[in-house]
Design a protein around this motif. Structure first.
Motif, PDB file in Angstrom:
ATOM      1  N   GLN A  84       0.833  -1.207   0.000  1.00  8.83           N
ATOM      2  CA  GLN A  84       0.000   0.000   0.000  1.00  8.83           C
ATOM      3  C   GLN A  84       0.865   1.253   0.000  1.00  8.83           C
ATOM      4  N   GLY A  85       1.951   1.214   0.777  1.00  7.00           N
ATOM      5  CA  GLY A  85       2.872   2.356   0.798  1.00  7.00           C
ATOM      6  C   GLY A  85       3.556   2.550  -0.537  1.00  7.00           C
ATOM      7  N   ILE A  86       3.955   1.445  -1.166  1.00  7.19           N
ATOM      8  CA  ILE A  86       4.581   1.524  -2.492  1.00  7.19           C
ATOM      9  C   ILE A  86       3.622   2.135  -3.502  1.00  7.19           C
ATOM     10  N   GLU A  87       2.389   1.611  -3.529  1.00  4.47           N
ATOM     11  CA  GLU A  87       1.398   2.093  -4.485  1.00  4.47           C
ATOM     12  C   GLU A  87       1.061   3.556  -4.244  1.00  4.47           C
ATOM     13  N   ASN A  88       0.975   3.938  -2.971  1.00  5.17           N
ATOM     14  CA  ASN A  88       0.680   5.327  -2.617  1.00  5.17           C
ATOM     15  C   ASN A  88       1.704   6.280  -3.212  1.00  5.17           C
ATOM     16  N   LYS A  89       2.975   5.915  -3.099  1.00  6.59           N
ATOM     17  CA  LYS A  89       4.046   6.768  -3.625  1.00  6.59           C
ATOM     18  C   LYS A  89       4.101   6.723  -5.145  1.00  6.59           C
ATOM     19  N   LEU A  90       3.911   5.539  -5.716  1.00  2.00           N
ATOM     20  CA  LEU A  90       3.969   5.404  -7.173  1.00  2.00           C
ATOM     21  C   LEU A  90       2.906   6.247  -7.863  1.00  2.00           C
ATOM     22  N   LYS A  91       1.706   6.275  -7.270  1.00  2.00           N
ATOM     23  CA  LYS A  91       0.607   7.040  -7.868  1.00  2.00           C
ATOM     24  C   LYS A  91       0.929   8.526  -7.947  1.00  2.00           C
ATOM     25  N   GLU A  92       1.705   9.001  -6.986  1.00  2.00           N
ATOM     26  CA  GLU A  92       2.103  10.421  -7.013  1.00  2.00           C
ATOM     27  C   GLU A  92       2.933  10.746  -8.250  1.00  2.00           C
ATOM     28  N   HIS A  93       3.566   9.698  -8.816  1.00  7.07           N
ATOM     29  CA  HIS A  93       4.424   9.887  -9.989  1.00  7.07           C
ATOM     30  C   HIS A  93       3.839   9.239 -11.238  1.00  7.07           C
ATOM     31  N   GLY A  94       2.579   8.859 -11.161  1.00  2.00           N
ATOM     32  CA  GLY A  94       1.910   8.321 -12.335  1.00  2.00           C
ATOM     33  C   GLY A  94       2.239   6.880 -12.669  1.00  2.00           C
ATOM     34  N   TYR A  95       2.752   6.114 -11.685  1.00  2.00           N
ATOM     35  CA  TYR A  95       3.085   4.707 -11.909  1.00  2.00           C
ATOM     36  C   TYR A  95       1.976   3.785 -11.393  1.00  2.00           C
ATOM     37  N   ASN A  96       1.916   2.583 -11.972  1.00  2.00           N
ATOM     38  CA  ASN A  96       1.006   1.543 -11.500  1.00  2.00           C
ATOM     39  C   ASN A  96       1.816   0.364 -10.977  1.00  2.00           C
ATOM     40  N   LEU A  97       1.199  -0.440 -10.093  1.00  2.00           N
ATOM     41  CA  LEU A  97       1.904  -1.536  -9.443  1.00  2.00           C
ATOM     42  C   LEU A  97       1.312  -2.891  -9.811  1.00  2.00           C
ATOM     43  N   LEU A  98       2.191  -3.835 -10.169  1.00  2.00           N
ATOM     44  CA  LEU A  98       1.813  -5.229 -10.375  1.00  2.00           C
ATOM     45  C   LEU A  98       2.563  -6.057  -9.340  1.00  2.00           C
ATOM     46  N   PHE A  99       1.852  -6.901  -8.557  1.00  2.00           N
ATOM     47  CA  PHE A  99       2.610  -7.673  -7.578  1.00  2.00           C
ATOM     48  C   PHE A  99       2.232  -9.134  -7.577  1.00  2.00           C
ATOM     49  N   SER A 100       3.185  -9.953  -7.101  1.00  2.00           N
ATOM     50  CA  SER A 100       2.994 -11.395  -7.027  1.00  2.00           C
ATOM     51  C   SER A 100       3.632 -11.903  -5.746  1.00  2.00           C
ATOM     52  N   ASN A 101       3.357 -13.162  -5.414  1.00  2.00           N
ATOM     53  CA  ASN A 101       3.802 -13.743  -4.156  1.00  2.00           C
ATOM     54  C   ASN A 101       4.688 -14.960  -4.420  1.00  2.00           C
ATOM     55  N   SER A 102       5.880 -14.975  -3.825  1.00  2.00           N
ATOM     56  CA  SER A 102       6.800 -16.091  -4.012  1.00  2.00           C
ATOM     57  C   SER A 102       6.517 -17.245  -3.058  1.00  2.00           C
ATOM     58  N   ASN A 103       5.608 -17.029  -2.100  1.00  2.00           N
ATOM     59  CA  ASN A 103       5.306 -18.058  -1.096  1.00  2.00           C
ATOM     60  C   ASN A 103       6.556 -18.522  -0.355  1.00  2.00           C
ATOM     61  N   GLU A 104       7.520 -17.620  -0.199  1.00  2.00           N
ATOM     62  CA  GLU A 104       8.775 -17.919   0.497  1.00  2.00           C
ATOM     63  C   GLU A 104       9.481 -19.119  -0.148  1.00  2.00           C
ATOM     64  N   ASN A 105       9.328 -19.233  -1.471  1.00  2.69           N
ATOM     65  CA  ASN A 105       9.913 -20.353  -2.209  1.00  2.69           C
ATOM     66  C   ASN A 105      10.870 -19.810  -3.268  1.00  2.69           C
ATOM     67  N   ILE A 106      12.116 -20.253  -3.201  1.00  2.00           N
ATOM     68  CA  ILE A 106      13.144 -19.686  -4.069  1.00  2.00           C
ATOM     69  C   ILE A 106      12.886 -19.956  -5.546  1.00  2.00           C
ATOM     70  N   GLU A 107      12.389 -21.151  -5.884  1.00  2.00           N
ATOM     71  CA  GLU A 107      12.122 -21.473  -7.280  1.00  2.00           C
ATOM     72  C   GLU A 107      10.958 -20.648  -7.817  1.00  2.00           C
ATOM     73  N   CYS A 108       9.954 -20.450  -6.972  1.00  2.00           N
ATOM     74  CA  CYS A 108       8.817 -19.602  -7.360  1.00  2.00           C
ATOM     75  C   CYS A 108       9.285 -18.168  -7.577  1.00  2.00           C
ATOM     76  N   GLU A 109      10.172 -17.708  -6.713  1.00  2.00           N
ATOM     77  CA  GLU A 109      10.722 -16.361  -6.847  1.00  2.00           C
ATOM     78  C   GLU A 109      11.461 -16.202  -8.175  1.00  2.00           C
ATOM     79  N   LYS A 110      12.274 -17.186  -8.519  1.00  2.00           N
ATOM     80  CA  LYS A 110      13.020 -17.135  -9.785  1.00  2.00           C
ATOM     81  C   LYS A 110      12.071 -17.046 -10.976  1.00  2.00           C
TER      82      LYS A 110
END
Length: 336
Positions: A84-110
């Motif tokens: 929420q903090g990231i999105e709040n700041k990004l919107k001030e500069h006209g950016y949008n946020l896409l996020f995903s979850n690695s589930n604390e798994n290194i292969e998923c993160e890769k």
């Protein structure tokens, strides 16, 4: 497995910038060098994102975010607040946020990083998993900047936004010592994370600075993947039935819940019989009996800061990498 631009550059024996210039035709490159790059691309099966290539001179105004949250982990609230903090700041500069979850798994993160590599993102913010992160030098493409948040990766250089875990934990342990406690038990999630490691070292340092011998029998550390309500409960039970101590510090929110569940079952009088400090200031900590003393992390402000750092990096790509430390707050309630 997808190939990235760094691998093409290595195979061709040229810089990443040269490969980028060949693909995007943004600067003169000799025919000989072009052939080397094109040959390497063919051998490795590298196919640049055509949409990204055609628009790379412009900005997509999209930023990626990867967080590490397991299904049963209340850290989801922590990282959601960061988002929420990231999105709040990004919107001030006209950016949008896409996020995903690695589930604390290194292969998923890769895999998620590879997906972002193929997307038209201007930058990536990531809270990395616990493992050694030298692999990022190969997996993350050189087309966009990366900012790490909450956790500092090992083996990869980039901007980082972290909590000053050491100072605030030291303050909390020192407060217990000032209140007359010398037998202070410590429960933590698995080591190998910036957060867990710094809290552990601060606990030991506070004891040593007060001439209190560190008793390893009072320290219980979870194994990887075992940071849970149940482990907090069992660790507290183990300590309670085998050791004598007058204070307990739990360096993880989920394990704090488990610890208090056991203590409540045993009808331990807090703080008369045992002083307790937990981590993170969720609503349940305010309504426990008595209300729990905690260390509150500035999750929302961390998110805003990470977004600010990333935007600055996008605009000034040659700046030196920097580590930013955010101050946390020690909230004293009725449990100590």
């Amino acid at each position: 497995m997808s190939t990235n631009i760094k691998e093409v550059a290595k195979e061709a024996g040229v810089s990443v910038a040269t490969v980028s210039h060949v693909i995007n035709q943004t600067r003169y490159v000799s025919d000989e060098t072009k052939l080397k790059v094109l040959k390497a691309m063919k051998q490795l099966g590298y196919r640049p994102n055509l949409v990204a290539r055609s628009l790379r001179s412009q900005r997509s105004k999209i930023v990626g975010l990867i967080i590490p949250v397991c299904p049963s982990d209340t850290s989801g609230f922590f990282f959601t607040t960061i988002a929420q903090g990231i999105e709040n700041k990004l919107k001030e500069h006209g950016y949008n946020l896409l996020f995903s979850n690695s589930n604390e798994n290194i292969e998923c993160e890769k895999e998620q990083i590879r997906v972002f590599n193929s997307q038209l993102v201007d930058g990536l913010i990531i809270a990395p998993t616990v493992d050694d992160h030298q692999y990022l030098n190969e997996v993350i493409s050189g087309d966009y900047p990366v900012v790490f948040i909450d956790r500092k990766p090992v083996g990869y250089k980039s901007d980082c936004v972290l909590v000053d875990n050491f100072s605030i934990t030291y303050k909390a342990i020192n407060t217990l010592i000032e209140k007359g406690h010398s037998r202070i038990a410590f429960i933590s999630g698995h080591m190998g994370l910036t957060t867990s490691d710094e809290r552990y070292f601060a606990y030991k340092k506070a004891l040593e600075d007060n001439n209190i011998t560190v008793d390893e029998s009072l320290i219980v550390i979870a194994e990887y993947g075992k940071t849970s309500f149940e482990s907090g409960y069992e660790f507290t039970k183990k300590l309670f039935t085998s050791q004598k101590f007058s204070a307990l510090f739990v360096a993880n929110n989920l394990m704090s819940m488990g610890a208090l569940a056991f203590l409540n079952e045993q009808r331990v009088k807090i703080p008369e019989e045992l002083a307790v400090i937990g981590f993170d200031d969720y609503d349940w900590t305010k309504i426990s009996v008595p209300p729990l003393s905690v260390i509150k992390q500035p999750a929302f402000d961390m998110g805003r800061k990470a977004a600010e750092v990333l935007i600055d990096r996008i605009n000034n790509p040659t700046k030196r990498f920097k580590e930013y430390r955010m101050s946390a707050e020690f909230i004293i309630r009725g449990s100590i």
